[in-house]
Design a protein around this motif. Sequence first.
Motif, short mmCIF file in Angstrom:
data_model
loop_
_atom_site.label_atom_id
_atom_site.label_comp_id
_atom_site.label_asym_id
_atom_site.label_seq_id
_atom_site.Cartn_x
_atom_site.Cartn_y
_atom_site.Cartn_z
N GLY A 283 58.95 -79.74 7.35
CA GLY A 283 58.51 -78.61 6.55
C GLY A 283 58.66 -77.33 7.33
O GLY A 283 58.75 -77.34 8.56
N GLY A 284 58.69 -76.19 6.63
CA GLY A 284 58.81 -74.91 7.30
C GLY A 284 60.23 -74.64 7.79
O GLY A 284 61.15 -75.43 7.58
N GLY A 285 60.40 -73.51 8.48
CA GLY A 285 61.72 -73.12 8.93
C GLY A 285 62.08 -73.62 10.31
O GLY A 285 63.26 -73.79 10.63
N ASP A 286 61.09 -73.82 11.19
CA ASP A 286 61.32 -74.27 12.55
C ASP A 286 60.99 -75.76 12.69
O ASP A 286 60.23 -76.31 11.89
CB ASP A 286 60.45 -73.48 13.54
N ASN A 287 61.57 -76.38 13.69
CA ASN A 287 61.19 -77.75 14.03
C ASN A 287 60.00 -77.68 14.97
O ASN A 287 60.16 -77.42 16.17
CB ASN A 287 62.37 -78.48 14.69
#
Length: 217
Positions: A175-179
Motif C-alpha cells: 500500500g502507499g507510494g513507498d515500500n
Amino acid sequence: MIKHTLALALLAGLSLGAHAQAALNTNLIVNGDAEGDVAGWTGFDGYSMFQSVDYGPNWVQPTQPGPVDRGSKMFTGLTAQAAGFQTIALGSLAGQPLHYELSGYLGGWAEQGDNALLYVSFLDADGNEIDHASIGPVTPADRGNQTGLFLRTASGALPSQTSQLMFSLSMSRLGGGDNDGYADNLSFVVSSVPEGSTLAYALAGLGLLGAALRRRR
C-alpha cells in the motif's frame, strides 16, 4: 511478502561463494545493522536491492519503536519488491552440534501492510536447502498500527548436515507510494550445544526428536 522460493530459485544457478567462514558466538550476518549502506548484500536477478536510510520523519523516527542501539541507519525497500542475500560457509563448524539464535527488528508504516521478511536457508555441501528458519513479517495488527520496528526471534538446533547459510532479506509494498518494509539489527549467532544436551540437539538437527517423542506417547 516475497516468498522464500525467491531464494530457492536462485540456488540452481548460483555459485555460492561465501563471504567468510563462521565463528561461534558472533553475528554471522554481515552489515545486519545497515550502518555500512548495503555492503555485504547482493541483489537477486529481477529484483531491486533494498536501501539503507537515515532514521527520521520519512521512515522511523529515533523516538518511535525500534532497537535501543539502533545507530543512525535502517533498511527499507526501494521499489515495490526489494530483496538481497548473502552466504557464509560454516567451515570447521560444519557437522558439530550447534544451536542458532536468529533475531531482528522488523516493521512498517502506520496501518499500511508493507513488510519485511528475513529468511535463512540451511544448505548442505551441494547447496541444497535442507531446512530453513525465518522471522517476519510484522503486520499492522502486530504493530498496533504504529510506525516502527519490533523485535522478532527464532531459535533451534542447526541441522547436522548444514555446510553453508544463506540469508535473504526482502521487503514488499502492499500500500502507499513507498515500500515501507523496515529492518534493522539483523543477527544470526551459532553456539556450541551445552554439555549433556548433545544427543537431544543431534536428534533435533536430524528432525528425529519429534518423531521419537510421538512414538513414546
